[in-house]
Design a protein around this motif. Sequence first.
Motif, PDB file in Angstrom:
ATOM      1  N   MET A 104      13.353   3.801  17.765  1.00 15.43           N
ATOM      2  CA  MET A 104      13.269   2.877  16.631  1.00 15.43           C
ATOM      3  C   MET A 104      14.197   1.686  16.872  1.00 15.43           C
ATOM      4  SD  MET A 104      11.722   3.001  13.606  1.00 15.43           S
ATOM      5  CE  MET A 104      11.554   4.606  12.831  1.00 15.43           C
ATOM      6  N   SER A 145      13.586  -3.914   4.393  1.00 17.36           N
ATOM      7  CA  SER A 145      14.331  -3.759   3.146  1.00 17.36           C
ATOM      8  C   SER A 145      14.713  -5.152   2.674  1.00 17.36           C
ATOM      9  CB  SER A 145      15.583  -2.917   3.362  1.00 17.36           C
ATOM     10  OG  SER A 145      16.570  -3.656   4.045  1.00 17.36           O
ATOM     11  N   PHE A 183      14.871   5.158   4.562  1.00 20.06           N
ATOM     12  CA  PHE A 183      15.312   3.773   4.769  1.00 20.06           C
ATOM     13  C   PHE A 183      15.761   3.257   3.401  1.00 20.06           C
ATOM     14  CE2 PHE A 183      13.497  -0.673   6.150  1.00 20.06           C
ATOM     15  CZ  PHE A 183      14.761  -1.106   6.517  1.00 20.06           C
ATOM     16  N   THR A 184      16.943   2.648   3.344  1.00 20.80           N
ATOM     17  CA  THR A 184      17.444   2.173   2.058  1.00 20.80           C
ATOM     18  C   THR A 184      18.316   0.947   2.245  1.00 20.80           C
ATOM     19  OG1 THR A 184      18.527   2.871   0.003  1.00 20.80           O
ATOM     20  CG2 THR A 184      19.590   3.537   2.047  1.00 20.80           C
ATOM     21  N   ARG A 239       0.941   4.234   1.172  1.00 21.31           N
ATOM     22  CA  ARG A 239       0.056   4.915   2.102  1.00 21.31           C
ATOM     23  C   ARG A 239       0.201   6.422   2.090  1.00 21.31           C
ATOM     24  NH1 ARG A 239       1.455   1.015   7.069  1.00 21.31           N
ATOM     25  NH2 ARG A 239       3.499   1.646   6.351  1.00 21.31           N
ATOM     26  N   PRO A 298       7.477   3.199  -1.994  1.00 22.32           N
ATOM     27  CA  PRO A 298       8.333   2.179  -2.595  1.00 22.32           C
ATOM     28  C   PRO A 298       8.191   2.125  -4.114  1.00 22.32           C
ATOM     29  CG  PRO A 298       7.158   1.278  -0.695  1.00 22.32           C
ATOM     30  CD  PRO A 298       6.626   2.653  -0.923  1.00 22.32           C
ATOM     31  N   GLY A 304      20.386   1.354   5.699  1.00 25.18           N
ATOM     32  CA  GLY A 304      20.613   2.531   6.519  1.00 25.18           C
ATOM     33  C   GLY A 304      19.328   3.278   6.789  1.00 25.18           C
ATOM     34  N   ILE A 305      19.331   3.982   7.917  1.00 22.22           N
ATOM     35  CA  ILE A 305      18.193   4.833   8.253  1.00 22.22           C
ATOM     36  C   ILE A 305      18.695   6.231   8.605  1.00 22.22           C
ATOM     37  CG2 ILE A 305      16.658   2.979   9.041  1.00 22.22           C
ATOM     38  CD1 ILE A 305      17.407   3.607  11.904  1.00 22.22           C
ATOM     39  N   VAL A 357       9.534   6.264   5.685  1.00 23.67           N
ATOM     40  CA  VAL A 357       8.554   5.741   6.636  1.00 23.67           C
ATOM     41  C   VAL A 357       8.402   6.845   7.668  1.00 23.67           C
ATOM     42  CG1 VAL A 357       8.078   3.909   8.310  1.00 23.67           C
ATOM     43  CG2 VAL A 357       9.426   3.391   6.255  1.00 23.67           C
ATOM     44  N   GLY A 358       7.341   7.617   7.539  1.00 26.14           N
ATOM     45  CA  GLY A 358       7.198   8.787   8.409  1.00 26.14           C
ATOM     46  C   GLY A 358       8.338   9.756   8.154  1.00 26.14           C
ATOM     47  N   LYS A 398       0.869  -1.163   0.000  1.00 26.98           N
ATOM     48  CA  LYS A 398       0.000   0.000   0.000  1.00 26.98           C
ATOM     49  C   LYS A 398       0.915   1.225   0.000  1.00 26.98           C
ATOM     50  CE  LYS A 398      -0.899  -1.630   4.212  1.00 26.98           C
ATOM     51  NZ  LYS A 398      -0.372  -3.010   4.237  1.00 26.98           N
ATOM     52  N   PHE A 430      16.150  -1.567  14.990  1.00 30.63           N
ATOM     53  CA  PHE A 430      16.737  -1.731  13.652  1.00 30.63           C
ATOM     54  C   PHE A 430      17.506  -3.045  13.687  1.00 30.63           C
ATOM     55  CE2 PHE A 430      20.086   0.461  10.656  1.00 30.63           C
ATOM     56  CZ  PHE A 430      19.506  -0.134   9.549  1.00 30.63           C
ATOM     57  N   GLU A 450      22.061   8.164   9.753  1.00 27.54           N
ATOM     58  CA  GLU A 450      22.334   7.997  11.188  1.00 27.54           C
ATOM     59  C   GLU A 450      22.922   6.653  11.531  1.00 27.54           C
ATOM     60  OE1 GLU A 450      19.176   9.208  14.018  1.00 27.54           O
ATOM     61  OE2 GLU A 450      18.303  10.195  12.270  1.00 27.54           O
ATOM     62  N   ALA A 503      13.334   4.863   0.415  1.00 23.92           N
ATOM     63  CA  ALA A 503      11.907   5.048   0.670  1.00 23.92           C
ATOM     64  C   ALA A 503      11.792   5.794   1.990  1.00 23.92           C
ATOM     65  CB  ALA A 503      11.210   3.706   0.764  1.00 23.92           C
ATOM     66  N   ILE A 548      12.857  -2.127  10.368  1.00 23.33           N
ATOM     67  CA  ILE A 548      12.741  -1.097  11.392  1.00 23.33           C
ATOM     68  C   ILE A 548      11.350  -1.159  12.025  1.00 23.33           C
ATOM     69  CG2 ILE A 548      14.445   0.486  10.408  1.00 23.33           C
ATOM     70  CD1 ILE A 548      12.183   2.098   9.180  1.00 23.33           C
ATOM     71  N   ARG A 575      16.909  10.339   9.698  1.00 21.68           N
ATOM     72  CA  ARG A 575      15.771  11.250   9.784  1.00 21.68           C
ATOM     73  C   ARG A 575      15.901  12.354   8.733  1.00 21.68           C
ATOM     74  NH1 ARG A 575      14.200   9.531  15.108  1.00 21.68           N
ATOM     75  NH2 ARG A 575      16.390   9.144  15.523  1.00 21.68           N
ATOM     76  N   ARG A 629       9.008   0.895  15.422  1.00 18.67           N
ATOM     77  CA  ARG A 629       8.976   1.745  16.605  1.00 18.67           C
ATOM     78  C   ARG A 629       8.667   0.908  17.852  1.00 18.67           C
ATOM     79  NH1 ARG A 629       8.389   6.714  13.640  1.00 18.67           N
ATOM     80  NH2 ARG A 629       7.290   5.513  12.069  1.00 18.67           N
ATOM     81  N   GLU A 633       5.655  -4.236   5.551  1.00 19.37           N
ATOM     82  CA  GLU A 633       5.828  -3.975   4.129  1.00 19.37           C
ATOM     83  C   GLU A 633       7.299  -3.922   3.756  1.00 19.37           C
ATOM     84  OE1 GLU A 633       3.328  -0.951   1.932  1.00 19.37           O
ATOM     85  OE2 GLU A 633       3.128  -0.307   4.014  1.00 19.37           O
ATOM     86  N   VAL A 634       7.646  -4.490   2.611  1.00 22.85           N
ATOM     87  CA  VAL A 634       8.965  -4.234   2.031  1.00 22.85           C
ATOM     88  C   VAL A 634       8.875  -2.866   1.376  1.00 22.85           C
ATOM     89  CG1 VAL A 634      10.638  -4.901   0.274  1.00 22.85           C
ATOM     90  CG2 VAL A 634       9.475  -6.669   1.615  1.00 22.85           C
ATOM     91  N   VAL A 635       9.657  -1.905   1.851  1.00 18.67           N
ATOM     92  CA  VAL A 635       9.547  -0.559   1.294  1.00 18.67           C
ATOM     93  C   VAL A 635      10.731  -0.187   0.408  1.00 18.67           C
ATOM     94  CG1 VAL A 635       8.108   0.285   3.186  1.00 18.67           C
ATOM     95  CG2 VAL A 635      10.585   0.611   3.291  1.00 18.67           C
ATOM     96  N   THR A 636      11.837  -0.917   0.537  1.00 18.30           N
ATOM     97  CA  THR A 636      13.002  -0.572  -0.262  1.00 18.30           C
ATOM     98  C   THR A 636      13.793  -1.839  -0.555  1.00 18.30           C
ATOM     99  OG1 THR A 636      14.950   0.905  -0.379  1.00 18.30           O
ATOM    100  CG2 THR A 636      14.424  -0.004   1.780  1.00 18.30           C
ATOM    101  N   MET A 695      11.406   9.144   8.605  1.00 13.71           N
ATOM    102  CA  MET A 695      12.627   8.355   8.492  1.00 13.71           C
ATOM    103  C   MET A 695      12.811   7.892   7.045  1.00 13.71           C
ATOM    104  SD  MET A 695      14.881   7.207  10.732  1.00 13.71           S
ATOM    105  CE  MET A 695      14.311   6.750  12.354  1.00 13.71           C
TER     106      MET A 695
END
Lengths: 359, 359
Positions: free
Chosen positions: B53, B95, A55-56, A34, A41, A149-150, A50-51, A32, B55, A92, A48, B150, A152, B152, B126-129, A53
């Motif tokens: 978070m 990921s 993420f890759t 969202r 994605p 990696g993540i 997420v809020g 989704k 990870f 980060e 991508a 990741i 903000r 929360r 979800e897979v986002v990346t 954050m």
Amino acid sequence: MKKEFIELGDGAGGELMQAFIKERILSRLRRKDRSTEGIPPSLLDDSATVGEMAFTVDGHTVWPLEFPGGDIGSLSVAGTVNDLSVVGARPEALSLSLVLEEGLNIEVLDRIMSSIGATCEEAGVEVVTGDTKVVENGGVKGMVISTSGIGRKHPLLPSCLSRASDLRSENGGPKVDAAWLRADLPRPGDVIILSGSVGDHGISLLSFREGYGFETEVRSDIAPLNQMMEDIMKVGGVVAAKDLTRGGLANGVNEWSSKSGFGLMIREEEIPVKEPVRSACDMLGLDPFEIGNEGKLMICAAPGAQEEVLKAIRANRYGRDGAVIGDVVSTHTGVILETEVGGKRIMDPPHGDPIPRIC
Amino acid sequence: MKKEFIELGDGAGGELMQAFIKERILSRLRRKDRSTEGIPPSLLDDSATVGEMAFTVDGHTVWPLEFPGGDIGSLSVAGTVNDLSVVGARPEALSLSLVLEEGLNIEVLDRIMSSIGATCEEAGVEVVTGDTKVVENGGVKGMVISTSGIGRKHPLLPSCLSRASDLRSENGGPKVDAAWLRADLPRPGDVIILSGSVGDHGISLLSFREGYGFETEVRSDIAPLNQMMEDIMKVGGVVAAKDLTRGGLANGVNEWSSKSGFGLMIREEEIPVKEPVRSACDMLGLDPFEIGNEGKLMICAAPGAQEEVLKAIRANRYGRDGAVIGDVVSTHTGVILETEVGGKRIMDPPHGDPIPRIC
């Protein structure tokens, strides 16, 4: 004909890979999209979101593991740092997944781990979590590293986008309605900037591997570019950034064109290519614009921001050869290259990758 | 003797791997354990934390790619979901880094991608990346998948820890001063709970691979356990959780003992082992407590919480054989097993992994 087997081109960063990922992978993940604010994605951007954050992830299979200018360790860290940075995040924390081949020389591993540590130190990021697997001799070639990696959203990003919006409005263009730097944001009137010479990484690896005799001249350009992105965002007025890895410049410009729906006009004479890279490409019949880099950014700046952004890029140690190379236009779709001899040709996206296993 | 080459045991989840990671990897990453509240990388827990978070990452090299009860795809997703869940996070985004072998049958890939999609659906993640590389034939065996994730902090975690603190105080124990479930939190008086039978995953793979003739009886226990962790946290009173993958139960209990500094007393007769797993282990001279699982949790509950927690575990579809298997004690360090015949023996951490490439 129905596809039966995986081919090298399916992972080579060009058109084949885009089709492969959409048909074989995304179609089977019920996702989704969202958020309309973030980077979904489906955009297949460098990260991508997420809020708040980003993420890759990148997997690295480069061969040989060590080469002039870097190794699989610095490559992994810089690659992930750069993917986070180009969407406007502050990198980060990294994860490190190692798959090692039984029998790998321990000194090689030690050097690569030290290189990971040094690149993290330079970029100001930390490996916080990891996993190590060892497979039997022949199970992988030396090692495979996946780094995710993540990070903000960078505090400078909102003002950067807001300046882009203002500059566009002053020039009669559309406002920028986005919370991140995105590949679909370029608009006619925007200006394309390149942070330095292209082709160094791929040609360095190829020449080192194959022994063409120009080993000492070209080194990989591997570099963490988060500081450069910060310098750029401080100036502001930028809407998209991309690190030009697999598929090189040709892939990058075509990606922006297809995702934004607008055309790009690129001036060949402005694109920095080092002499040994040019010679190697001539000799081998390769196009330097299709060759992967690991320390070069492409930036899309709103009209009027380009001079200051270029100045910021050139002031960074990794951006001394930065140049304005083209414009976003509404007169055509796709990418047109104004050649050095005064003609024009379509700059197609690369089909596959001309050099395997460079990242 | 100075170590010269990587060995299989360096990645096998046991004592050798702990030493290898500390000496070769952590020592070369200059890391600051900044937060005393979170889970620092040096704890080598299932996930690290960065602010609110969690990870984590896992690389998967299981062979064969498909086996009774699962495949490398479901394994990857469940493994990452479980690593996030056991520290008290709610898994949100994954990921996916694929390294594929040229010539891999496309139908195998399609099935594995569908399995990834289905396991994500079940776990609500979800897979986002992602990233896809293809290497030449022989460059990897079929495919390697690295998944990072990741999530929360779960909203139920604070009340779960606070109940554990209250229960301990009522029993004269120490308060729980932590913001996450952590491997170093078990204290004398706490109770150890196992969510079901051990050894299924490893023995399923071994028997399928080697053809010992009991293929149809044992299936891998691969399962995403985030719902079970949520059920457990709803009850509350829990301070640590671990999914018992490489090194199995023996690794898990020893990890808690060494990280907390207290002893564990485990009752062998309470540990569920399926009959075909027991037979296979007898035949092959393997210890079922050292064999990896992919759908089993170990839980450390404060005194008085164990019955309700066990009830919650047993009410979950993956926890029907859950059992209280032991206690945290101050009378010794390390792990002592009360055997079924009435004796006692030290339960050592596994040296390496008795079965290679099961995850």
